[in-house]
Every structure is written in C-alpha cells, then in structure tokens.
Design a protein around this motif. Structure first.
Motif, PDB file in Angstrom:
ATOM      1  N   THR A 135     -21.129  34.572-108.411  1.00 18.04           N
ATOM      2  CA  THR A 135     -21.035  33.267-109.063  1.00 18.04           C
ATOM      3  C   THR A 135     -22.311  32.484-108.802  1.00 18.04           C
ATOM      4  OG1 THR A 135     -20.092  31.931-107.265  1.00 18.04           O
ATOM      5  CG2 THR A 135     -18.549  33.327-108.522  1.00 18.04           C
ATOM      6  N   ASP A 136     -22.435  31.342-109.452  1.00 18.71           N
ATOM      7  CA  ASP A 136     -23.659  30.553-109.285  1.00 18.71           C
ATOM      8  C   ASP A 136     -23.466  29.345-108.374  1.00 18.71           C
ATOM      9  OD1 ASP A 136     -22.097  29.051-110.982  1.00 18.71           O
ATOM     10  OD2 ASP A 136     -23.606  28.844-112.559  1.00 18.71           O
ATOM     11  N   THR A 137     -22.389  29.361-107.566  1.00 22.43           N
ATOM     12  CA  THR A 137     -22.165  28.275-106.610  1.00 22.43           C
ATOM     13  C   THR A 137     -21.723  28.839-105.264  1.00 22.43           C
ATOM     14  OG1 THR A 137     -19.809  27.984-107.136  1.00 22.43           O
ATOM     15  CG2 THR A 137     -21.400  26.688-108.447  1.00 22.43           C
ATOM     16  N   ILE A 138     -21.953  28.067-104.228  1.00 25.74           N
ATOM     17  CA  ILE A 138     -21.500  28.430-102.890  1.00 25.74           C
ATOM     18  C   ILE A 138     -19.975  28.486-102.861  1.00 25.74           C
ATOM     19  CG2 ILE A 138     -21.391  27.567-100.496  1.00 25.74           C
ATOM     20  CD1 ILE A 138     -24.305  26.514-100.963  1.00 25.74           C
ATOM     21  N   GLU A 139     -19.330  27.507-103.482  1.00 25.14           N
ATOM     22  CA  GLU A 139     -17.870  27.480-103.544  1.00 25.14           C
ATOM     23  C   GLU A 139     -17.322  28.718-104.251  1.00 25.14           C
ATOM     24  OE1 GLU A 139     -19.397  23.290-103.369  1.00 25.14           O
ATOM     25  OE2 GLU A 139     -19.933  25.040-104.539  1.00 25.14           O
ATOM     26  N   GLY A 140     -17.957  29.075-105.357  1.00 19.93           N
ATOM     27  CA  GLY A 140     -17.496  30.219-106.141  1.00 19.93           C
ATOM     28  C   GLY A 140     -17.635  31.532-105.398  1.00 19.93           C
ATOM     29  N   ASN A 141     -18.757  31.733-104.705  1.00 18.11           N
ATOM     30  CA  ASN A 141     -18.943  32.970-103.950  1.00 18.11           C
ATOM     31  C   ASN A 141     -17.946  33.084-102.806  1.00 18.11           C
ATOM     32  OD1 ASN A 141     -20.979  33.945-105.549  1.00 18.11           O
ATOM     33  ND2 ASN A 141     -22.615  33.553-104.099  1.00 18.11           N
ATOM     34  N   SER A 142     -17.700  31.985-102.131  1.00 17.69           N
ATOM     35  CA  SER A 142     -16.737  31.985-101.036  1.00 17.69           C
ATOM     36  C   SER A 142     -15.357  32.390-101.546  1.00 17.69           C
ATOM     37  CB  SER A 142     -16.690  30.588-100.406  1.00 17.69           C
ATOM     38  OG  SER A 142     -15.647  30.483 -99.476  1.00 17.69           O
ATOM     39  N   ARG A 143     -14.950  31.804-102.638  1.00 16.76           N
ATOM     40  CA  ARG A 143     -13.635  32.105-103.225  1.00 16.76           C
ATOM     41  C   ARG A 143     -13.571  33.549-103.725  1.00 16.76           C
ATOM     42  NH1 ARG A 143      -9.708  28.360-106.549  1.00 16.76           N
ATOM     43  NH2 ARG A 143      -8.198  29.938-107.163  1.00 16.76           N
ATOM     44  N   GLN A 144     -14.631  34.000-104.363  1.00 18.31           N
ATOM     45  CA  GLN A 144     -14.660  35.353-104.918  1.00 18.31           C
ATOM     46  C   GLN A 144     -14.452  36.396-103.812  1.00 18.31           C
ATOM     47  OE1 GLN A 144     -18.479  36.580-106.548  1.00 18.31           O
ATOM     48  NE2 GLN A 144     -17.441  37.700-108.199  1.00 18.31           N
ATOM     49  N   LYS A 145     -15.109  36.216-102.681  1.00 15.29           N
ATOM     50  CA  LYS A 145     -14.990  37.174-101.576  1.00 15.29           C
ATOM     51  C   LYS A 145     -13.584  37.173-100.985  1.00 15.29           C
ATOM     52  CE  LYS A 145     -18.728  35.520 -99.495  1.00 15.29           C
ATOM     53  NZ  LYS A 145     -19.832  35.323 -98.520  1.00 15.29           N
ATOM     54  N   ALA A 146     -13.023  35.987-100.740  1.00  5.95           N
ATOM     55  CA  ALA A 146     -11.684  35.901-100.148  1.00  5.95           C
ATOM     56  C   ALA A 146     -10.626  36.479-101.087  1.00  5.95           C
ATOM     57  CB  ALA A 146     -11.351  34.453 -99.798  1.00  5.95           C
ATOM     58  N   GLU A 147     -10.725  36.161-102.363  1.00  2.00           N
ATOM     59  CA  GLU A 147      -9.753  36.681-103.319  1.00  2.00           C
ATOM     60  C   GLU A 147      -9.871  38.195-103.470  1.00  2.00           C
ATOM     61  OE1 GLU A 147     -10.399  34.187-106.797  1.00  2.00           O
ATOM     62  OE2 GLU A 147      -8.726  32.896-106.193  1.00  2.00           O
ATOM     63  N   TYR A 148     -11.078  38.725-103.372  1.00  2.00           N
ATOM     64  CA  TYR A 148     -11.276  40.172-103.460  1.00  2.00           C
ATOM     65  C   TYR A 148     -10.509  40.875-102.335  1.00  2.00           C
ATOM     66  CZ  TYR A 148     -13.586  44.714-103.747  1.00  2.00           C
ATOM     67  OH  TYR A 148     -13.835  46.048-103.870  1.00  2.00           O
ATOM     68  N   VAL A 149     -10.641  40.376-101.118  1.00  2.00           N
ATOM     69  CA  VAL A 149      -9.945  40.988 -99.974  1.00  2.00           C
ATOM     70  C   VAL A 149      -8.438  40.900-100.169  1.00  2.00           C
ATOM     71  CG1 VAL A 149      -9.504  40.810 -97.494  1.00  2.00           C
ATOM     72  CG2 VAL A 149     -11.840  40.654 -98.361  1.00  2.00           C
ATOM     73  N   TRP A 150      -7.951  39.751-100.593  1.00  2.00           N
ATOM     74  CA  TRP A 150      -6.510  39.585-100.795  1.00  2.00           C
ATOM     75  C   TRP A 150      -6.009  40.548-101.885  1.00  2.00           C
ATOM     76  CZ3 TRP A 150      -2.133  38.040 -98.840  1.00  2.00           C
ATOM     77  CH2 TRP A 150      -1.036  37.863 -99.668  1.00  2.00           C
ATOM     78  N   GLU A 151      -6.709  40.592-103.005  1.00  2.00           N
ATOM     79  CA  GLU A 151      -6.272  41.408-104.139  1.00  2.00           C
ATOM     80  C   GLU A 151      -6.356  42.913-103.852  1.00  2.00           C
ATOM     81  OE1 GLU A 151      -8.741  39.985-107.337  1.00  2.00           O
ATOM     82  OE2 GLU A 151      -7.745  38.024-107.334  1.00  2.00           O
ATOM     83  N   HIS A 152      -7.364  43.356-103.095  1.00  2.00           N
ATOM     84  CA  HIS A 152      -7.556  44.786-102.858  1.00  2.00           C
ATOM     85  C   HIS A 152      -6.930  45.307-101.571  1.00  2.00           C
ATOM     86  CE1 HIS A 152     -10.580  44.020-105.959  1.00  2.00           C
ATOM     87  NE2 HIS A 152     -10.446  45.293-106.257  1.00  2.00           N
ATOM     88  N   PHE A 153      -6.675  44.419-100.601  1.00  2.00           N
ATOM     89  CA  PHE A 153      -6.164  44.875 -99.308  1.00  2.00           C
ATOM     90  C   PHE A 153      -4.875  44.167 -98.884  1.00  2.00           C
ATOM     91  CE2 PHE A 153     -10.632  45.832 -99.483  1.00  2.00           C
ATOM     92  CZ  PHE A 153     -10.678  47.138 -99.033  1.00  2.00           C
ATOM     93  N   GLY A 154      -4.487  43.101 -99.604  1.00  2.00           N
ATOM     94  CA  GLY A 154      -3.243  42.399 -99.305  1.00  2.00           C
ATOM     95  C   GLY A 154      -3.211  41.752 -97.933  1.00  2.00           C
ATOM     96  N   VAL A 155      -4.381  41.332 -97.445  1.00  2.00           N
ATOM     97  CA  VAL A 155      -4.498  40.763 -96.105  1.00  2.00           C
ATOM     98  C   VAL A 155      -4.860  39.283 -96.208  1.00  2.00           C
ATOM     99  CG1 VAL A 155      -5.815  40.879 -93.948  1.00  2.00           C
ATOM    100  CG2 VAL A 155      -5.251  42.983 -95.172  1.00  2.00           C
TER     101      VAL A 155
END
Length: 191
Positions: free
Chosen positions: A42-62
């Motif tokens: 993403t093009d924002t600090i907020e967006g990158n932070s959210r993208q990483k956290a959601e990726y872990v939740w969606e792919h690992f359920g943690v």
C-alpha cells in the motif's frame, strides 16, 4: 495470552519484548510457520501495517499484530514516509541515511517525525494504534545502538540521538513505544 508479532526484524522484536514484558507470550512469524515475506504494497504506513496483520490472520488464523513505521521529514514533504526502509534503493540503512543527508544538505529546516502504526487483528476484528515522536535530523551520524535512521534522529527535548540511547531509554520515548503503550492498554482485559 498468545499473540504473533508479524515481523522478521530482530531489532523490533527485541524492542517489543522489552515493552511487553511477561504479560503476553509473543510468537514470531517463524514460530507460527510463516516463512514468506509479508506483503507491504500500500502507499501508506497505516495500510501496510493493516495488510501484514490481516495476511497473518487470513493465512494462519492466529491473533496477531503488525507494525509499520516511517520517518517523515518536513523539508521533504513527508518523505521518505512509507518508503523509509528502501529509500536509498535497497533495505540498507546506511544507503537510506546517505540519501536523506544528501537531500537535506542545503535544508535549513531539519525537523522530522517518526510514526508507527500498529494493527491488531484479534478474533478477526481490526484495531489500529498510532505513535509519533518529533525531533531534528543531524548532519552526521552519532551512536551505534538501534537501527534505521536512529543515528541521525535527535528527539525533541533530548541532546542524544536514538542510536546513542540504550534500548530501554529509547523504549520509554519512541514512536513505537507510544503506539505499543496503546496496544498494551487495549489488551489488558485479555491478559
């Protein structure tokens, strides 16, 4: 409470473990089986932070949290910002610092701020916390602690750079610690 901190950065991990103490069992990406590089597109600090956290939740359920940080320089209209880690062309801190110092060579305004945004995904719900610290950028590097732009950043009200402070000293005032203090307060009912 078990949480994953979505980072592979050993320096960040050490800082956060010091901030969180024994209240939470902090898992690394490797410990949950995540070997891939997390997306930061993403093009924002907020967006990158959210993208990483959601990726872990969606792919690992943690349940997890991720952070993204950037140095925002007034004379450079907020740059490098979201591009702080690669500002010199690669993930090389010395190259990043060299580019900033070159671009600020004739600047009279050397004010800047570090900003961290933490995204927590807890049981599928998303929460964000922001921490900011303002300061001035030096014309030369000082100190050997910390990482990133720490050797050229002097926080307002201080005379030493982040790189001249111990991890504990920096941890009391940094942008990351300010955002994490909000996260820890939010998580208190869960501990």
């Amino acid at each position: 409470m078990q949480l994953c901190f979505a980072t592979n950065n050993a320096h960040k991990l050490a800082e956060i473990k010091a901030l969180l103490g024994e209240t939470f069992a902090l898992k690394t990406l490797k410990e949950i089986g995540c070997e891939e590089e997390l997306p930061e597109t993403t093009d924002t600090i907020e967006g990158n932070s959210r993208q990483k956290a959601e990726y872990v939740w969606e792919h690992f359920g943690v349940d997890c949290f991720a952070d993204d940080s950037g140095l925002e320089i007034t004379a450079l209209n907020g740059a490098p910002g979201v591009h702080s880690a690669y500002y010199g062309g690669s993930r090389d801190f010395q190259g990043n610092i060299a580019r900033v110092l070159e671009e600020l060579k004739s600047a009279s305004d050397r004010s800047a701020r570090f900003k961290t945004v933490i995204t927590l995904v807890l049981q599928g719900k998303v929460y964000q916390f922001e921490g900011v610290i303002t300061g001035q950028l030096l014309k030369e590097q000082r100190g050997s602690q910390g990482f990133g732009y720490d050797p050229i950043f002097v926080p307002d009200g201080h005379e030493r750079t982040f790189a001249e402070m111990s991890i504990e000293e920096k941890g009391k005032i940094s942008h990351r610690s300010r955002a994490f203090a909000q996260l820890v307060d939010f998580l208190k009912p869960y501990s």
